[in-house]
Design an enzyme around this catalytic site. Structure first.
Site, PDB file in Angstrom:
ATOM      1  N   TRP A 151       0.814  -1.400   0.043  1.00  0.00           N
ATOM      2  CA  TRP A 151      -0.063   0.010   0.003  1.00  0.00           C
ATOM      3  C   TRP A 151       0.986   1.074  -0.028  1.00  0.00           C
ATOM      4  CZ3 TRP A 151       1.682   1.909   4.510  1.00  0.00           C
ATOM      5  CH2 TRP A 151       1.987   1.162   5.498  1.00  0.00           C
ATOM      6  N   ASN A 152       2.055   0.990   0.191  1.00  0.00           N
ATOM      7  CA  ASN A 152       2.946   2.464   0.229  1.00  0.00           C
ATOM      8  C   ASN A 152       2.986   3.282  -0.745  1.00  0.00           C
ATOM      9  OD1 ASN A 152       4.478   0.289  -0.271  1.00  0.00           O
ATOM     10  ND2 ASN A 152       6.238   1.386   0.925  1.00  0.00           N
ATOM     11  N   GLU A 249       9.996  -9.121  -2.657  1.00  0.00           N
ATOM     12  CA  GLU A 249      10.384  -7.761  -2.153  1.00  0.00           C
ATOM     13  C   GLU A 249       9.816  -7.455  -0.908  1.00  0.00           C
ATOM     14  OE1 GLU A 249      13.028  -6.060  -3.841  1.00  0.00           O
ATOM     15  OE2 GLU A 249      12.897  -6.852  -5.780  1.00  0.00           O
ATOM     16  N   CYS A 283      10.237   0.868   2.032  1.00  0.00           N
ATOM     17  CA  CYS A 283      10.964  -0.534   2.185  1.00  0.00           C
ATOM     18  C   CYS A 283      12.411   0.042   2.531  1.00  0.00           C
ATOM     19  CB  CYS A 283      10.802  -1.409   1.081  1.00  0.00           C
ATOM     20  SG  CYS A 283      11.326  -0.451  -0.429  1.00  0.00           S
ATOM     21  N   LYS A 454      18.576 -12.021   2.757  1.00  0.00           N
ATOM     22  CA  LYS A 454      18.134 -12.577   3.861  1.00  0.00           C
ATOM     23  C   LYS A 454      16.477 -12.542   3.905  1.00  0.00           C
ATOM     24  CE  LYS A 454      21.664 -10.427   6.294  1.00  0.00           C
ATOM     25  NZ  LYS A 454      22.325 -10.024   7.856  1.00  0.00           N
ATOM     26  N   GLU A 461      14.369  -6.768  -8.861  1.00  0.00           N
ATOM     27  CA  GLU A 461      13.674  -5.920  -9.985  1.00  0.00           C
ATOM     28  C   GLU A 461      14.429  -4.734 -10.553  1.00  0.00           C
ATOM     29  OE1 GLU A 461      10.130  -4.531  -7.449  1.00  0.00           O
ATOM     30  OE2 GLU A 461       8.896  -6.437  -8.649  1.00  0.00           O
TER      31      GLU A 461
HETATM   32  P1  NAD Z   1       1.262  -7.330   3.099  1.00  0.00           P
HETATM   33  O1  NAD Z   1       2.277  -8.699   2.998  1.00  0.00           O
HETATM   34  O2  NAD Z   1       0.472  -7.311   4.183  1.00  0.00           O
HETATM   35  O3  NAD Z   1       0.402  -7.123   1.698  1.00  0.00           O
HETATM   36  C1  NAD Z   1       1.128  -7.069   0.513  1.00  0.00           C
HETATM   37  C2  NAD Z   1       0.221  -7.445  -0.649  1.00  0.00           C
HETATM   38  O4  NAD Z   1       0.379  -8.915  -0.461  1.00  0.00           O
HETATM   39  C3  NAD Z   1      -1.222  -6.945  -0.654  1.00  0.00           C
HETATM   40  O5  NAD Z   1      -1.473  -6.930  -1.879  1.00  0.00           O
HETATM   41  C4  NAD Z   1      -1.804  -8.166   0.312  1.00  0.00           C
HETATM   42  O6  NAD Z   1      -3.154  -8.141  -0.099  1.00  0.00           O
HETATM   43  C5  NAD Z   1      -1.239  -9.145  -0.499  1.00  0.00           C
HETATM   44  N1  NAD Z   1      -1.113 -10.579   0.372  1.00  0.00           N
HETATM   45  C6  NAD Z   1      -1.170 -10.749   1.578  1.00  0.00           C
HETATM   46  N2  NAD Z   1      -1.194 -11.918   2.013  1.00  0.00           N
HETATM   47  C7  NAD Z   1      -1.289 -12.709   0.718  1.00  0.00           C
HETATM   48  C8  NAD Z   1      -1.295 -14.186   0.284  1.00  0.00           C
HETATM   49  N3  NAD Z   1      -1.292 -15.277   1.501  1.00  0.00           N
HETATM   50  N4  NAD Z   1      -1.132 -14.380  -0.733  1.00  0.00           N
HETATM   51  C9  NAD Z   1      -1.378 -13.563  -1.664  1.00  0.00           C
HETATM   52  N5  NAD Z   1      -1.378 -12.287  -1.320  1.00  0.00           N
HETATM   53  C10 NAD Z   1      -1.247 -11.814  -0.045  1.00  0.00           C
HETATM   54  O7  NAD Z   1       2.186  -6.049   2.985  1.00  0.00           O
HETATM   55  P2  NAD Z   1       1.891  -4.413   3.329  1.00  0.00           P
HETATM   56  O8  NAD Z   1       1.728  -4.108   4.645  1.00  0.00           O
HETATM   57  O9  NAD Z   1       1.083  -4.199   2.306  1.00  0.00           O
HETATM   58  O10 NAD Z   1       3.209  -3.657   2.856  1.00  0.00           O
HETATM   59  C11 NAD Z   1       4.146  -3.392   3.962  1.00  0.00           C
HETATM   60  C12 NAD Z   1       5.421  -4.276   3.684  1.00  0.00           C
HETATM   61  O11 NAD Z   1       5.931  -4.253   2.329  1.00  0.00           O
HETATM   62  C13 NAD Z   1       6.624  -3.730   4.630  1.00  0.00           C
HETATM   63  O12 NAD Z   1       7.270  -4.818   5.244  1.00  0.00           O
HETATM   64  C14 NAD Z   1       7.546  -3.297   3.589  1.00  0.00           C
HETATM   65  O13 NAD Z   1       8.756  -3.161   3.998  1.00  0.00           O
HETATM   66  C15 NAD Z   1       7.146  -3.933   2.290  1.00  0.00           C
HETATM   67  N6  NAD Z   1       7.700  -3.410   1.266  1.00  0.00           N
HETATM   68  C16 NAD Z   1       8.859  -3.968   0.373  1.00  0.00           C
HETATM   69  C17 NAD Z   1       9.191  -2.960  -0.764  1.00  0.00           C
HETATM   70  C18 NAD Z   1      10.320  -3.337  -1.485  1.00  0.00           C
HETATM   71  O14 NAD Z   1      10.738  -3.125  -2.577  1.00  0.00           O
HETATM   72  N7  NAD Z   1      11.205  -4.452  -0.954  1.00  0.00           N
HETATM   73  C19 NAD Z   1       8.619  -1.938  -1.502  1.00  0.00           C
HETATM   74  C20 NAD Z   1       7.611  -1.514  -0.616  1.00  0.00           C
HETATM   75  C21 NAD Z   1       7.192  -2.174   0.614  1.00  0.00           C
END
Ligand code: NAD
Length: 489
Positions: A151-152, A249, A283, A454, A461
């Site tokens: 969502w961010n 990611e 992130c 890790k 990407e």
């Molecule tokens: P989240 O894991 O709750 O949700 C992310 C997405 O995954 C949502 O669309 C959600 O509906 C979906 N999802 C959740 N469980 C699932 C499942 N079992 N099967 C399929 N889809 C599923 O994460 P969030 O709260 O939306 O995002 C925050 C996290 O994202 C933080 O940990 C942040 O660091 C990470 N993030 C990482 C990056 C990166 O590039 N590394 C970028 C942005 C955010």
């Protein structure tokens, strides 16, 4: 009035099969402003069928010039039309309008990059170690790619997946977060005039329903996921069960190592932007400040002064410095972690609490927080907060700083700040992270890979291999000499 956002399947706006909807709360006001279709396996099946047809067409799969033209058209349309996506994003996740405008103004650029880069996808001759044969290496698309986003920064994260996936000849099904889906739905609707039907589909809904159905669908041949460690590990498990690759990611707890000879003001700017832009909901948030003892007090003083001058307010206003946290669960999570840190004895230098903002009394505001963690195994030092919380520890020697930086389950990004470029470069080489910035922080480019090690995930990407990551290799052999009888006596 509550706005309604449906799925986008095969170029059409489609109501949910379930007839059910998910409310989206504006985090600045605490009020429901929109509702999203609650997707289920039946919606996913319709999107998969449309995507299979779309990516199987020869003018898509085998015509890289056409793919390039479509990506250029997407880029042009985004350049002209991105303004209309901004307000829904701010309403959905509370990100400040200046940050959203900056991200959206750059959206077209990601698609344009891959429109050009796909010209490098040439068939290569393989040099073999055998006589009587020749061979070539071809690249073929996976077919349908599932792109699950957080969502961010929904549209920037989607661009990093969708643009190279399309460049490689795939079709995509995007599943945005149930917390912030509006801009992704509008993005697909905006692009409908220039994207052949079925190539970009959006299914909204919960992760365990719509998201899980996408990962499990047989015709979805690759999954790319951005989100939490818990979500990522579930996605990877389901993908493994269905024998398909997943790129993850995930989160981070990125260190900022500041040496005593660093340029003070430049480093203060870098550390502030690293943790307090987007309220730390990034992130790569630089959430662990590892600072050399001689400059610790002065540096903290400068950070405190700068943080004290920041203005809270309406994320839709250009002069707001700090908007709300993106949603109530995240707001509650950050405050609970702050309470536990304080109970564990953390020393608070700034913030550490929620803030009531005039005119937005029900909004989810939290003061930018700077605190000193008591122990390196404490929750606040080790776990991702995904909020405006900077944890501080000081060090004496470079070895100690590197040990502190690498003592983490995560490994997404890091910053090294020093007046000695060679020394900083040698420190950077010893940091366990997918990206290390020297005297700089936060930049991203289509030319540089992004990803973690890790618990920050696996796969990358962007970067030089971005399109190839959405393609599979095929070796095509040619016999050039007669074959002997294999059973000749
Ligand atoms: P989240 O894991 O709750 O949700 C992310 C997405 O995954 C949502 O669309 C959600 O509906 C979906 N999802 C959740 N469980 C699932 C499942 N079992 N099967 C399929 N889809 C599923 O994460 P969030 O709260 O939306 O995002 C925050 C996290 O994202 C933080 O940990 C942040 O660091 C990470 N993030 C990482 C990056 C990166 O590039 N590394 C970028 C942005 C955010």
């Amino acid at each position: 009035m509550t706005r309604q956002f449906q799925h986008v399947i095969d170029g059409q706006s489609i109501a949910p099969d379930s007839g059910e909807w998910i409310d989206s709360v504006n985090p600045a006001t605490g009020e429901v402003w929109a509702r999203f279709a609650r997707g289920n396996a039946s919606d996913v099946a319709a999107a998969v069928a449309a995507a299979v047809t779309a990516c199987g067409r020869p003018d898509w799969r085998d015509d890289s010039a056409n793919r390039s033209a479509v990506l250029h058209a997407i880029a042009d349309l985004l350049d002209q039309g991105f303004e209309q996506l901004i307000e829904v994003e701010v309403n959905d996740n509370g990100k400040r309008i200046r940050e959203v405008r900056g991200q959206f103004a750059g959206l077209g650029g990601w698609y344009r990059h891959f429109a050009v880069a796909l010209a490098d996808l040439q068939v290569e001759a393989l040099s073999l170690d055998q006589p009587g044969v020749s061979a070539r290496l071809e690249l073929m698309p996976y077919g349908v790619v599932g792109a699950i986003t957080a969502w961010n920064s929904p549209l920037m994260i989607a661009a990093w997946k969708v643009a190279p996936a399309l460049a490689g000849g795939n079709a995509v099904i995007i599943k945005p977060s149930e917390m912030a889906s509006a801009s992704t739905v509008m993005f697909a609707e905006l692009l409908a005039p220039v994207v052949p039907k079925g190539l970009i589909n959006v299914i909204t809904g919960y992760g365990h329903e719509a998201g899980a159905a996408i990962v499990a669908a047989d015709d979805v041949r690759k999954v790319t996921f951005t989100g939490s460690e818990i979500g990522g590990s579930k996605v990877a498990a389901t993908a493994a069960e269905h024998v398909k690759p997943a790129t993850l990611e995930l989160g981070g707890k990125s260190p900022q190592i500041v040496f005593a000879d660093a340029d003070l003001e430049n480093t203060v700017n870098g550390v502030l932007s690293g943790i307090f832009l987007s309220n730390g909901q990034s992130c790569v948030a630089g959430s662990r400040l590892i600072i050399q003892e001689p400059i610790r007090d002065l540096f903290l003083q400068r950070l405190q002064e700068r943080v004290a001058s920041l203005r809270f307010g309406d994320p839709l206003r250009d002069d707001t410095d700090i908007g709300p946290i993106a949603n109530k669960p995240q707001f509650d999570k950050v405050l609970a972690m702050l309470d536990r840190a304080k109970q564990a004895g953390a020393k608070v230098f700034a913030g550490g609490h929620a803030v009531k903002v005039e005119g937005f009394e029900n909004g989810y505001f939290i003061a930018p927080t700077i605190l000193e963690a008591v122990a390196t195994d404490s929750e606040i030092w080790q776990q991702e907060v995904f909020g405006p919380v900077l944890c501080v520890r000081s060090f004496a020697t470079a070895d100690e700083a590197i040990r502190l930086a690498n003592d983490s389950n995560y490994g997404l990004a890091a910053g090294v700040w020093s007046g000695d470029a060679d020394f900083a470069s040698s420190v950077a080489s010893r940091i366990d992270a997918g990206t290390v910035y020297i005297n700089h922080y936060r930049s991203v480019s289509a030319c540089a890979p992004v990803g973690g090690i890790k618990k920050s995930g696996y796969g990358r990407e962007l970067g030089p291999n971005a399109i190839r990551d959405f393609m599979q290799e095929k070796a095509v052999w040619h016999g050039t000499a007669p074959l002997p009888n294999p059973f000749q006596r």
